[in-house]
Design a protein around this motif. Structure first.
Motif, PDB file in Angstrom:
ATOM      1  N   ALA A   1      56.841  25.854  27.508  1.00 55.63           N
ATOM      2  CA  ALA A   1      56.154  25.321  26.333  1.00 55.63           C
ATOM      3  C   ALA A   1      56.189  23.803  26.319  1.00 55.63           C
ATOM      4  N   GLU A   2      57.317  23.227  26.723  1.00 57.62           N
ATOM      5  CA  GLU A   2      57.417  21.767  26.755  1.00 57.62           C
ATOM      6  C   GLU A   2      56.448  21.184  27.782  1.00 57.62           C
ATOM      7  N   GLU A   3      56.297  21.873  28.913  1.00 58.60           N
ATOM      8  CA  GLU A   3      55.339  21.412  29.919  1.00 58.60           C
ATOM      9  C   GLU A   3      53.937  21.361  29.333  1.00 58.60           C
ATOM     10  N   ALA A   4      53.560  22.415  28.600  1.00 59.95           N
ATOM     11  CA  ALA A   4      52.232  22.453  27.980  1.00 59.95           C
ATOM     12  C   ALA A   4      52.069  21.331  26.969  1.00 59.95           C
ATOM     13  N   MET A   5      53.078  21.109  26.135  1.00 61.34           N
ATOM     14  CA  MET A   5      52.982  20.075  25.114  1.00 61.34           C
ATOM     15  C   MET A   5      52.924  18.681  25.740  1.00 61.34           C
ATOM     16  N   ASP A   6      53.715  18.460  26.778  1.00 66.05           N
ATOM     17  CA  ASP A   6      53.697  17.153  27.439  1.00 66.05           C
ATOM     18  C   ASP A   6      52.351  16.878  28.093  1.00 66.05           C
ATOM     19  N   LEU A   7      51.647  17.929  28.488  1.00 70.60           N
ATOM     20  CA  LEU A   7      50.313  17.767  29.061  1.00 70.60           C
ATOM     21  C   LEU A   7      49.252  17.545  27.989  1.00 70.60           C
ATOM     22  N   GLY A   8      49.648  17.678  26.727  1.00 66.32           N
ATOM     23  CA  GLY A   8      48.698  17.470  25.645  1.00 66.32           C
ATOM     24  C   GLY A   8      47.868  18.688  25.315  1.00 66.32           C
ATOM     25  N   ILE A   9      48.288  19.860  25.770  1.00 63.92           N
ATOM     26  CA  ILE A   9      47.566  21.088  25.445  1.00 63.92           C
ATOM     27  C   ILE A   9      47.828  21.425  23.983  1.00 63.92           C
ATOM     28  N   ALA A  10      46.763  21.553  23.214  1.00 67.97           N
ATOM     29  CA  ALA A  10      46.909  21.806  21.779  1.00 67.97           C
ATOM     30  C   ALA A  10      46.871  23.286  21.457  1.00 67.97           C
ATOM     31  N   THR A  11      45.959  24.006  22.083  1.00 66.57           N
ATOM     32  CA  THR A  11      45.819  25.434  21.802  1.00 66.57           C
ATOM     33  C   THR A  11      45.593  26.199  23.098  1.00 66.57           C
ATOM     34  N   PRO A  12      46.192  27.367  23.226  1.00 68.41           N
ATOM     35  CA  PRO A  12      45.935  28.203  24.391  1.00 68.41           C
ATOM     36  C   PRO A  12      44.659  29.031  24.178  1.00 68.41           C
ATOM     37  N   PRO A  13      44.110  29.597  25.264  1.00 69.63           N
ATOM     38  CA  PRO A  13      44.579  29.443  26.630  1.00 69.63           C
ATOM     39  C   PRO A  13      44.066  28.147  27.241  1.00 69.63           C
ATOM     40  N   ALA A  14      44.836  27.647  28.180  1.00 68.17           N
ATOM     41  CA  ALA A  14      44.425  26.484  28.964  1.00 68.17           C
ATOM     42  C   ALA A  14      44.826  26.751  30.406  1.00 68.17           C
ATOM     43  N   PHE A  15      44.034  26.238  31.335  1.00 68.85           N
ATOM     44  CA  PHE A  15      44.241  26.537  32.746  1.00 68.85           C
ATOM     45  C   PHE A  15      44.141  25.264  33.571  1.00 68.85           C
ATOM     46  N   LEU A  16      44.909  25.220  34.650  1.00 70.00           N
ATOM     47  CA  LEU A  16      44.776  24.187  35.666  1.00 70.00           C
ATOM     48  C   LEU A  16      44.525  24.885  36.992  1.00 70.00           C
ATOM     49  N   LEU A  17      43.427  24.563  37.647  1.00 67.01           N
ATOM     50  CA  LEU A  17      43.110  25.103  38.964  1.00 67.01           C
ATOM     51  C   LEU A  17      43.206  23.968  39.967  1.00 67.01           C
ATOM     52  N   ASN A  18      44.285  23.976  40.743  1.00 65.07           N
ATOM     53  CA  ASN A  18      44.601  22.835  41.614  1.00 65.07           C
ATOM     54  C   ASN A  18      44.469  21.526  40.840  1.00 65.07           C
ATOM     55  N   GLY A  19      44.962  21.555  39.596  1.00 67.15           N
ATOM     56  CA  GLY A  19      44.963  20.366  38.750  1.00 67.15           C
ATOM     57  C   GLY A  19      43.730  20.181  37.909  1.00 67.15           C
ATOM     58  N   HIS A  20      42.659  20.935  38.137  1.00 69.33           N
ATOM     59  CA  HIS A  20      41.421  20.803  37.375  1.00 69.33           C
ATOM     60  C   HIS A  20      41.503  21.648  36.097  1.00 69.33           C
ATOM     61  N   PRO A  21      41.307  21.032  34.926  1.00 63.19           N
ATOM     62  CA  PRO A  21      41.484  21.765  33.666  1.00 63.19           C
ATOM     63  C   PRO A  21      40.274  22.601  33.281  1.00 63.19           C
ATOM     64  N   ILE A  22      40.568  23.798  32.778  1.00 62.90           N
ATOM     65  CA  ILE A  22      39.583  24.632  32.095  1.00 62.90           C
ATOM     66  C   ILE A  22      40.228  25.045  30.782  1.00 62.90           C
ATOM     67  N   GLU A  23      39.545  24.805  29.679  1.00 63.99           N
ATOM     68  CA  GLU A  23      40.105  25.107  28.359  1.00 63.99           C
ATOM     69  C   GLU A  23      39.376  26.286  27.731  1.00 63.99           C
ATOM     70  N   GLY A  24      40.144  27.196  27.164  1.00 66.10           N
ATOM     71  CA  GLY A  24      39.565  28.309  26.436  1.00 66.10           C
ATOM     72  C   GLY A  24      39.259  29.505  27.324  1.00 66.10           C
ATOM     73  N   ALA A  25      38.814  30.582  26.671  1.00 67.35           N
ATOM     74  CA  ALA A  25      38.464  31.814  27.382  1.00 67.35           C
ATOM     75  C   ALA A  25      37.051  31.689  27.926  1.00 67.35           C
ATOM     76  N   ARG A  26      36.927  31.032  29.055  1.00 64.31           N
ATOM     77  CA  ARG A  26      35.629  30.771  29.654  1.00 64.31           C
ATOM     78  C   ARG A  26      35.168  31.966  30.474  1.00 64.31           C
ATOM     79  N   PRO A  27      33.874  32.101  30.710  1.00 70.46           N
ATOM     80  CA  PRO A  27      33.360  33.222  31.516  1.00 70.46           C
ATOM     81  C   PRO A  27      33.912  33.201  32.936  1.00 70.46           C
ATOM     82  N   PHE A  28      33.972  34.362  33.534  1.00 69.53           N
ATOM     83  CA  PHE A  28      34.455  34.489  34.907  1.00 69.53           C
ATOM     84  C   PHE A  28      33.708  33.548  35.845  1.00 69.53           C
ATOM     85  N   GLU A  29      32.412  33.404  35.647  1.00 67.06           N
ATOM     86  CA  GLU A  29      31.589  32.603  36.541  1.00 67.06           C
ATOM     87  C   GLU A  29      32.042  31.143  36.590  1.00 67.06           C
TER      88      GLU A  29
END
Length: 273
Positions: free
Chosen positions: A229-257
């Protein structure tokens, strides 16, 4: 909304069925949690710098003004891999013994998921996207998924995070993940009280439910959840879900595509490297 705080359990006491556990602390974790803080702070600074340049599109860098040669498809931008020494890449643990991860340790793409088991959009991702990612990328050796607990919705969220961690100790984390997110439900519905957790643990095939209930109240569980949880907060993530793909952020429940577009390009770039 504040993150629930992990606590150490009182000796020889465990909440009775139907009663909610007090919120656990996701504050500063001991040992490894503290040692990771400089790295996470560095990642957070790097992410902020990227955002200042132009939000997430700074990480999904297109071509020139026309963008025609670099576009993946209509409205899609080319994903540029981060430099090998970028601190965001160091957040991936790639630990073969990590029970909260699935996929080859040396997969070209690592997706880190920050989630709360009481988050409706996290449930949407788990039901609509997780299985396809598993079948089309994880099972093919292209993607590794690493989970981080980020309980922000009170005592039941914290209890669920601890129970999921404890299920992982018995090799059933992802089964618990699927059982917990199998259906929609209201916040603080009792789904993650002791009685509810017994049901979910059984559905997940946890071999020893009583051991899970004991393990989830341990100091080790609190430290593990707190560090995530501290890792998420230090990254500035406010609300889940949040994702990092090789460091690239995707926020929210995005489509599979959308996940597939990023994964395909990152995997291809790794193959060309």
């Amino acid at each position: 909304m504040p993150v629930s705080r992990s606590r150490k359990p009182k000796p020889n006491r465990r909440p009775k069925g139907g009663r909610q556990r007090p919120a656990a602390g996701a504050g500063r974790a001991a040992g490894a949690g503290r040692s990771r803080r400089p790295l996470v702070v560095a990642v957070a600074i790097a992410v902020v710098l990227f955002l200042l340049v132009g939000t997430v599109s700074a990480l999904l860098a297109g071509g020139g003004d026309d963008g025609a040669d670099d576009a993946v498809g209509d409205g899609q931008e080319t994903v540029v891999p981060l430099p090998d020494d970028h601190p965001a890449l160091q957040l991936a643990r790639r630990d073969a013994d990590d029970p909260l991860a699935v996929g080859a340790v040396d997969a070209p793409v690592v997706m880190i998921e920050y989630a709360d088991f009481q988050c409706a959009f996290c449930g949407t991702h788990a039901r609509d996207t997780y299985q396809r990612l598993l079948a089309e990328y994880v099972d093919q050796g292209v993607l590794r998924m690493e989970f981080r607990n980020f309980p922000i919705n009170g005592p039941e969220s914290d209890a669920a995070a601890r129970a999921a961690w404890a299920a992982g100790r018995q090799g059933r984390f992802w089964e618990f993940y699927q059982a917990a997110f199998a259906e929609e439900f209201h916040l603080n519905s009792g789904r993650f009280t002791e009685d509810g957790l017994r049901v979910l643990a059984a559905e997940a095939g946890v071999p020893d439910v009583e051991l899970l209930l004991t393990d989830m109240e341990s100091a080790e569980a609190g430290e593990a959840v707190g560090a995530d949880a501290e890792e998420a907060m230090d990254l500035g993530i406010a609300t889940p879900p949040a994702f990092l793909l090789n460091g690239h952020p995707i926020e929210g429940a995005r489509p599979f595509e959308e996940f597939a577009t990023v994964i395909d390009q990152l995997a291809e770039a790794e193959g060309d490297a």
